[in-house]
Write a protein that holds these residues in place. Structure first.
Motif, mmCIF file in Angstrom:
data_model
loop_
_atom_site.group_PDB
_atom_site.id
_atom_site.type_symbol
_atom_site.label_atom_id
_atom_site.label_comp_id
_atom_site.label_asym_id
_atom_site.label_seq_id
_atom_site.Cartn_x
_atom_site.Cartn_y
_atom_site.Cartn_z
ATOM 1 N N ARG A 114 35.731 52.117 15.595
ATOM 2 C CA ARG A 114 34.316 52.452 15.657
ATOM 3 C C ARG A 114 33.708 52.220 14.294
ATOM 4 O O ARG A 114 34.402 52.240 13.271
ATOM 5 C CB ARG A 114 34.091 53.888 16.109
ATOM 6 C CG ARG A 114 34.520 54.955 15.116
ATOM 7 C CD ARG A 114 34.041 56.333 15.546
ATOM 8 N NE ARG A 114 34.361 57.338 14.545
ATOM 9 C CZ ARG A 114 35.423 58.136 14.601
ATOM 10 N NH1 ARG A 114 36.274 58.020 15.609
ATOM 11 N NH2 ARG A 114 35.625 59.020 13.668
ATOM 12 N N ILE A 115 32.395 51.975 14.309
ATOM 13 C CA ILE A 115 31.691 51.743 13.059
ATOM 14 C C ILE A 115 30.379 52.501 13.099
ATOM 15 O O ILE A 115 29.685 52.537 14.112
ATOM 16 C CB ILE A 115 31.475 50.233 12.804
ATOM 17 C CG1 ILE A 115 30.880 50.003 11.416
ATOM 18 C CG2 ILE A 115 30.615 49.592 13.895
ATOM 19 C CD1 ILE A 115 31.006 48.556 10.952
ATOM 20 N N SER A 120 33.227 45.183 12.259
ATOM 21 C CA SER A 120 32.076 44.991 11.390
ATOM 22 C C SER A 120 30.799 45.026 12.216
ATOM 23 O O SER A 120 30.840 44.938 13.448
ATOM 24 C CB SER A 120 32.184 43.676 10.616
ATOM 25 O OG SER A 120 32.266 42.578 11.499
ATOM 26 N N ARG A 121 29.693 45.130 11.509
ATOM 27 C CA ARG A 121 28.402 45.326 12.177
ATOM 28 C C ARG A 121 27.340 44.516 11.449
ATOM 29 O O ARG A 121 27.262 44.573 10.221
ATOM 30 C CB ARG A 121 28.070 46.813 12.151
ATOM 31 C CG ARG A 121 26.744 47.257 12.733
ATOM 32 C CD ARG A 121 26.722 48.780 12.794
ATOM 33 N NE ARG A 121 25.438 49.288 13.287
ATOM 34 C CZ ARG A 121 25.283 50.454 13.880
ATOM 35 N NH1 ARG A 121 26.313 51.242 14.068
ATOM 36 N NH2 ARG A 121 24.094 50.838 14.291
ATOM 37 N N SER A 150 33.809 52.962 8.827
ATOM 38 C CA SER A 150 34.510 52.646 10.065
ATOM 39 C C SER A 150 35.804 53.429 10.201
ATOM 40 O O SER A 150 36.312 54.008 9.227
ATOM 41 C CB SER A 150 34.798 51.148 10.140
ATOM 42 O OG SER A 150 35.654 50.746 9.090
ATOM 43 N N GLY A 202 31.391 51.125 19.009
ATOM 44 C CA GLY A 202 32.820 50.941 18.903
ATOM 45 C C GLY A 202 33.394 49.962 19.910
ATOM 46 O O GLY A 202 32.699 49.473 20.810
#
Length: 113
Positions: free
Chosen positions: A50-51, A70-71, A57, A35
């Motif tokens: 947070r994801i 995003s991740r 998310s 996060g």
């Protein structure tokens, strides 16, 4: 131990945009939650977004509709896209994996005309 390094902060005018990046020194595939958090002057650190590993998310209400998290697992990196920035968004922004106790050093975001 995974080291987290934030980048992308800076000075921006109200209404502007910034994209923060958080690069991990190792794989984040085993880290379920990562996060972004921020600490404004004179205030305590607070969560921003947070994801989860599955891509789901959560965005706090104060930035919902303006910020996106995003991740990218392949790059071991998470991002925070910040649009329509306001002066109250001024803070040091930290990337973290709180369940593991991993934190970055922070990057300053200043929103000012």
């Amino acid at each position: 131990q995974v080291q987290l390094v934030e980048s992308g902060g800076g000075l921006v005018q109200p209404g502007g945009s910034l994209r923060l990046s958080c690069a991990a020194s190792g794989s984040i595939s085993s880290i379920h939650v990562m996060g972004w958090y921020r600490r404004a002057p004179g205030k305590q650190r607070e969560p921003v977004a947070r994801i989860n590993r599955d891509g789901s998310s959560y965005i706090v209400d104060s930035v919902k509709g303006r910020f996106t998290i995003s991740r990218d697992g392949a790059k071991n990196t998470i991002y925070l896209q910040m649009n329509s920035l306001k002066s109250e968004d001024t803070a040091v922004y930290y990337c973290g994996a709180p369940d593991f106790g991993f934190w970055g050093q922070g990057t300053q975001v200043t929103v000012s005309s």
